[in-house]
Design an enzyme around this catalytic site. Sequence first.
Site, PDB file in Angstrom:
ATOM      1  N   GLU A 177       0.819  -1.222   0.000  1.00  0.00           N
ATOM      2  CA  GLU A 177       0.000   0.000   0.000  1.00  0.00           C
ATOM      3  C   GLU A 177       0.853   1.273   0.000  1.00  0.00           C
ATOM      4  O   GLU A 177       1.237   1.763   1.061  1.00  0.00           O
ATOM      5  CB  GLU A 177      -0.945   0.016   1.214  1.00  0.00           C
ATOM      6  CG  GLU A 177      -1.834   1.254   1.239  1.00  0.00           C
ATOM      7  CD  GLU A 177      -2.793   1.314   2.438  1.00  0.00           C
ATOM      8  OE1 GLU A 177      -2.709   0.453   3.333  1.00  0.00           O
ATOM      9  OE2 GLU A 177      -3.622   2.238   2.453  1.00  0.00           O
ATOM     10  N   LYS A 219      -2.431  -2.008  -3.173  1.00  0.00           N
ATOM     11  CA  LYS A 219      -3.487  -1.150  -2.603  1.00  0.00           C
ATOM     12  C   LYS A 219      -3.103   0.314  -2.810  1.00  0.00           C
ATOM     13  O   LYS A 219      -2.427   0.914  -1.965  1.00  0.00           O
ATOM     14  CB  LYS A 219      -3.668  -1.479  -1.113  1.00  0.00           C
ATOM     15  CG  LYS A 219      -4.698  -0.600  -0.416  1.00  0.00           C
ATOM     16  CD  LYS A 219      -5.105  -1.169   0.939  1.00  0.00           C
ATOM     17  CE  LYS A 219      -6.014  -0.225   1.683  1.00  0.00           C
ATOM     18  NZ  LYS A 219      -6.672  -0.848   2.847  1.00  0.00           N
TER      19      LYS A 219
HETATM   20  P1  13P Z   1      -9.349   4.110   4.110  1.00  0.00           P
HETATM   21  O1  13P Z   1     -10.192   3.379   3.073  1.00  0.00           O
HETATM   22  O2  13P Z   1     -10.159   4.731   5.198  1.00  0.00           O
HETATM   23  O3  13P Z   1      -8.340   5.010   3.468  1.00  0.00           O
HETATM   24  O4  13P Z   1      -8.532   2.982   4.862  1.00  0.00           O
HETATM   25  C1  13P Z   1      -7.896   2.027   4.118  1.00  0.00           C
HETATM   26  C2  13P Z   1      -6.638   1.642   4.772  1.00  0.00           C
HETATM   27  O5  13P Z   1      -6.423   0.507   5.094  1.00  0.00           O
HETATM   28  C3  13P Z   1      -5.624   2.700   4.987  1.00  0.00           C
HETATM   29  O6  13P Z   1      -4.418   2.107   5.346  1.00  0.00           O
END
Ligand code: 13P
Length: 342
Positions: A177, A219
């Site tokens: 991510e 992500k």
């Molecule tokens: P949000 O969808 O609220 O951005 O959270 C996703 C997430 O896992 C952030 O690390």
Amino acid sequence: MDKRELEGIARSLVETNKGILAADESTPTIGKRFDSIGVASTPENRIGYRECLFTAEGAGDWISGVILFDETLRQSLSDGRSVPQALRDANIVPGIKVDAGAKALAGHPGEKVTEGLDGLRGRLAEYHDLGARFAKWRAVITIGDGIPSAACIDVNAHALARYAALTQEAGMVPIVEPEVLMDGDHTLERCERVTTETLRAVFEALATQGVHLEGMLLKPNMVISGTTCPVQADVETVAAATVRCLRRTVPSAVPGIVFLSGGQSDELATAHLSAMNALGTPPWELSFSYGRALQTPALRAWAGSMANQAAAAAAFLHRARCNGAARTGSYTAAMEAEFATA
Ligand code: 13P
């Protein structure tokens, strides 16, 4: 590492009509969410609220996996089942956040590097024993005056790749991510340039560290206008720019892309995903791994009382169902009205 097993887990997490619930808020972050509804953040309240989500009847029709925080992975529900067991019973794969948070990057004011590599191999082995089958590590890239720096992108890409390699070694699927934050007055075009540069660096680092692309998920943020940009790009523009950026940077060997919502409203996050899936057949599954965009209405409905469990579950299931529809590009605003009148 059993590559076939990793590939199977990754594919199951992006199964048709399904996506991931990010319920891995750290204790300080869930504290902020509870503050917003005036509820004390105690361990009992934290598991009580999350029980509303995890036991919502039929959640497994739209939710493939749940990302947990360390505390939650070790907690039990009111019926005595451990959280990982309850999720497995609902046909949902348990996952775990393994980073230790984004900290100030030395020598680079306003920028962050995510920590947590020290001792990670041992923690991953324990999480696997506790039932986790996938993991998440979030890097944060900030757009601002003269930033992001090459140094910030480089250290975060390197850490993501080392985390991903260790996670696969432990028999779990890494969710990689790199979040380019939407805070700021930058344009969609600037977001696209920074996201492109970031993803190029991330995939180069993943290749250098020998990460098995078929056994991971990406992500990312969507390519959108900064929160305070005077010109806000519309849904179709966001969808087209996001898919173009991803096509240029993400190898087709990656089975799925699971977006974060990043502060978008819940309905907009769903509309964006649906518009992307309506554009045609991309080389990867385009899915969701939303935190706030799946939980905000449920949190409000719960309001700190288990007497509201059914209402919280219904609010959560509604968002899960809408996002399930977005997986095939078939979400419509009319679906929101159906729930409001149900
Ligand atoms: P949000 O969808 O609220 O951005 O959270 C996703 C997430 O896992 C952030 O690390």
